[in-house]
Design an enzyme around this catalytic site. Structure first.
Site, PDB file in Angstrom:
ATOM      1  N   LYS A  32       0.823  -1.212   0.000  1.00 61.83           N
ATOM      2  CA  LYS A  32       0.000   0.000   0.000  1.00 61.83           C
ATOM      3  C   LYS A  32       0.854   1.258   0.000  1.00 61.83           C
ATOM      4  CE  LYS A  32      -4.226  -1.825   2.009  1.00 61.83           C
ATOM      5  NZ  LYS A  32      -5.183  -1.746   3.119  1.00 61.83           N
ATOM      6  N   LYS A  74      -4.758 -11.832  -5.219  1.00 62.05           N
ATOM      7  CA  LYS A  74      -6.029 -12.094  -4.523  1.00 62.05           C
ATOM      8  C   LYS A  74      -7.113 -11.136  -5.014  1.00 62.05           C
ATOM      9  CE  LYS A  74      -5.451  -8.924  -0.751  1.00 62.05           C
ATOM     10  NZ  LYS A  74      -5.407  -8.504   0.593  1.00 62.05           N
ATOM     11  N   LYS A  97     -10.587  -5.340  -3.070  1.00 62.72           N
ATOM     12  CA  LYS A  97     -11.442  -4.172  -3.285  1.00 62.72           C
ATOM     13  C   LYS A  97     -10.704  -3.096  -4.072  1.00 62.72           C
ATOM     14  CE  LYS A  97     -13.307  -4.933   1.296  1.00 62.72           C
ATOM     15  NZ  LYS A  97     -13.370  -4.435   2.655  1.00 62.72           N
TER      16      LYS A  97
HETATM   17  P1  TYM Z   1     -10.637  -6.376   4.677  1.00 62.02           P
HETATM   18  O1  TYM Z   1     -11.669  -5.347   4.927  1.00 62.02           O
HETATM   19  O2  TYM Z   1      -9.654  -6.171   3.589  1.00 62.02           O
HETATM   20  O3  TYM Z   1     -11.332  -7.780   4.384  1.00 62.02           O
HETATM   21  C1  TYM Z   1     -12.337  -8.323   5.228  1.00 62.02           C
HETATM   22  C2  TYM Z   1     -12.117  -9.834   5.365  1.00 62.02           C
HETATM   23  O4  TYM Z   1     -12.124 -10.454   4.081  1.00 62.02           O
HETATM   24  C3  TYM Z   1     -10.965 -11.276   3.939  1.00 62.02           C
HETATM   25  N1  TYM Z   1     -10.570 -11.255   2.524  1.00 62.02           N
HETATM   26  C4  TYM Z   1     -10.425 -12.340   1.748  1.00 62.02           C
HETATM   27  N2  TYM Z   1     -10.595 -13.650   2.003  1.00 62.02           N
HETATM   28  C5  TYM Z   1     -10.393 -14.519   0.976  1.00 62.02           C
HETATM   29  N3  TYM Z   1     -10.033 -14.128  -0.269  1.00 62.02           N
HETATM   30  C6  TYM Z   1      -9.850 -12.828  -0.570  1.00 62.02           C
HETATM   31  N4  TYM Z   1      -9.510 -12.456  -1.804  1.00 62.02           N
HETATM   32  C7  TYM Z   1     -10.043 -11.866   0.467  1.00 62.02           C
HETATM   33  N5  TYM Z   1      -9.953 -10.511   0.510  1.00 62.02           N
HETATM   34  C8  TYM Z   1     -10.269 -10.162   1.775  1.00 62.02           C
HETATM   35  C9  TYM Z   1      -9.926 -10.624   4.819  1.00 62.02           C
HETATM   36  O5  TYM Z   1      -8.929 -11.559   5.185  1.00 62.02           O
HETATM   37  C10 TYM Z   1     -10.764 -10.178   5.999  1.00 62.02           C
HETATM   38  O6  TYM Z   1     -10.929 -11.229   6.918  1.00 62.02           O
HETATM   39  N6  TYM Z   1      -7.194  -5.677   8.253  1.00 62.02           N
HETATM   40  C11 TYM Z   1      -8.525  -6.202   7.982  1.00 62.02           C
HETATM   41  C12 TYM Z   1      -9.615  -5.532   8.801  1.00 62.02           C
HETATM   42  C13 TYM Z   1      -9.409  -5.568  10.289  1.00 62.02           C
HETATM   43  C14 TYM Z   1      -9.544  -6.704  11.111  1.00 62.02           C
HETATM   44  C15 TYM Z   1      -9.318  -6.211  12.444  1.00 62.02           C
HETATM   45  C16 TYM Z   1      -9.825  -8.040  10.878  1.00 62.02           C
HETATM   46  C17 TYM Z   1      -9.103  -4.502  11.063  1.00 62.02           C
HETATM   47  N7  TYM Z   1      -9.043  -4.884  12.384  1.00 62.02           N
HETATM   48  C18 TYM Z   1      -9.353  -7.072  13.529  1.00 62.02           C
HETATM   49  C19 TYM Z   1      -9.869  -8.888  11.974  1.00 62.02           C
HETATM   50  C20 TYM Z   1      -9.633  -8.409  13.293  1.00 62.02           C
HETATM   51  C21 TYM Z   1      -8.857  -5.924   6.526  1.00 62.02           C
HETATM   52  O7  TYM Z   1      -8.341  -5.039   5.918  1.00 62.02           O
HETATM   53  O8  TYM Z   1      -9.866  -6.710   6.043  1.00 62.02           O
END
Ligand code: TYM
Length: 326
Positions: A113, A193, A196
């Site tokens: 990023k 992967k 978004k």
């Molecule tokens: P975020 O918002 O990018 O994604 C939300 C969840 O979706 C999962 N994910 C995927 N799983 C499988 N294949 C994919 N292509 C894929 N893209 C996204 C992510 O692993 C996530 O579980 N850092 C985290 C948000 C966060 C968080 C937390 C999560 C902030 N604090 C505390 C757990 C606990 C994030 O950016 O997820």
């Protein structure tokens, strides 16, 4: 016996896709039966990259609504916006003082990023805030996709450091990832992967995409120049990704699907995958359409109230331990 606590979060970028759903959200829903579940729209995290305030504001509600539409049930799970519970940011500060820069320098998500948006403190310390999200609720388990593994490792390390220095406070949280679907790949670049922030919108299937759009996206999914439908993550990343998706949505094994489709040709195979995804997403779309924004806002406000009460109890303990107690 008291239930163990599960915590997870999702960024409110609005465009929730089937990667999010298959990697994380369907586990969020399933875990509601057995665990004390706490789920959070992590809006503070979304401010770590350039954004438009109006868009962020709208995306928060949209994301909350989508979570409810996939089956996160506010009567069984605590659901709220991160920014409405200031204890997250407070614990993040305390943990930041125990975080070696070396650990942050290794974070691949930061490197990726920062290349796009520049080296910013918020982006750099993002994993510390994420650790605070989890630890402020003393969570035992965290359902996420496998792109969060490095962040979870840091969380465990910080919990351990804190416990060693200030006495047993935090459980060491386990990561929960599904056997299949922990990493759904982009339909346009099956070596990356589904994301978004993917530049090509055809790479991601969104939960609210229309049937037509879904069919088009699968039709144009990048595969390979062979003809055989077989599972090989390295040599046939595109087809393998489609097989994973197909298998999850039908509950059929990959072997079984390969048996049926091995000689079917890629066109008909892609159509079949698209059809089950369209069918799988229809109930989510219906549930989404039946939800009212104002009701959702009210539910989120009540969630924040409860979450603040809970987080404050834990923070009172943390403050006492670190010498900042009343
Ligand atoms: P975020 O918002 O990018 O994604 C939300 C969840 O979706 C999962 N994910 C995927 N799983 C499988 N294949 C994919 N292509 C894929 N893209 C996204 C992510 O692993 C996530 O579980 N850092 C985290 C948000 C966060 C968080 C937390 C999560 C902030 N604090 C505390 C757990 C606990 C994030 O950016 O997820």
């Amino acid at each position: 016996m008291t239930k163990q606590t599960v915590f997870s979060g999702i960024q409110p970028t609005g465009d929730v896709h089937i990667g999010n759903y298959l990697g994380a959200l369907r586990n969020w829903v399933a875990l509601q039966d057995e665990y004390d579940t706490i789920y959070c729209v992590v809006d503070l995290h979304a401010t770590t990259v350039p954004y438009d305030p109006k868009e962020l504001h709208d995306s928060r509600i949209l994301t909350a609504k989508l979570l409810m539409a996939v089956g996160v049930d506010p009567s069984r799970s605590l659901l709220y916006f991160q920014s409405q519970v200031p204890q997250h940011a407070e614990l993040s500060w305390i943990l930041g003082s125990m975080t070696p820069l070396g650990a942050l320098n290794r974070m691949t998500q930061y490197k990726e990023k920062a290349e796009k948006v520049g080296q910013m403190l918020g982006l750099y310390s993002y994993p510390v805030l994420m650790a605070a999200d989890i630890l402020v609720h003393k969570a035992h388990a965290v359902p996420v996709g496998d792109d969060q593994t490095q962040h979870l490792e840091l969380t465990r390390d910080l919990a351990d450091r804190f416990n060693n220095r200030f006495g047993e406070t935090f459980p060491i949280p386990e990561q929960i990832t599904p056997k299949r679907g922990a990493r759904i790949m982009s339909l346009q670049d099956p070596t990356a992967k589904m994301s978004k922030s993917d530049g090509d919108p055809r790479g991601s299937v969104l939960l609210l995409d229309s049937a037509d759009t879904i069919v088009k996206k699968f039709k144009t999914a990048v595969t390979d120049s062979e003809r055989e439908v077989r599972y090989d993550r390295e040599k046939k990343a595109g087809i393998s990704n489609l097989l994973d998706i197909f298998s999850i949505y039908t509950g059929r094994s990959v072997e079984d699907l390969v048996d049926e489709y091995v000689d079917a040709g890629y066109g008909p195979f892609k159509e079949a995958v698209a059809e089950v995804v369209v069918g799988g997403l229809a109930p989510i779309r219906n549930a989404f359409n039946s939800l009212d924004d104002e009701d959702v806002s009210r539910i989120m406000a009540r969630g924040a109230l409860d979450a603040r009460t809970r987080a404050e109890q834990e923070m009172a303990d943390v403050r006492r331990r670190v010498g900042l107690g009343a």
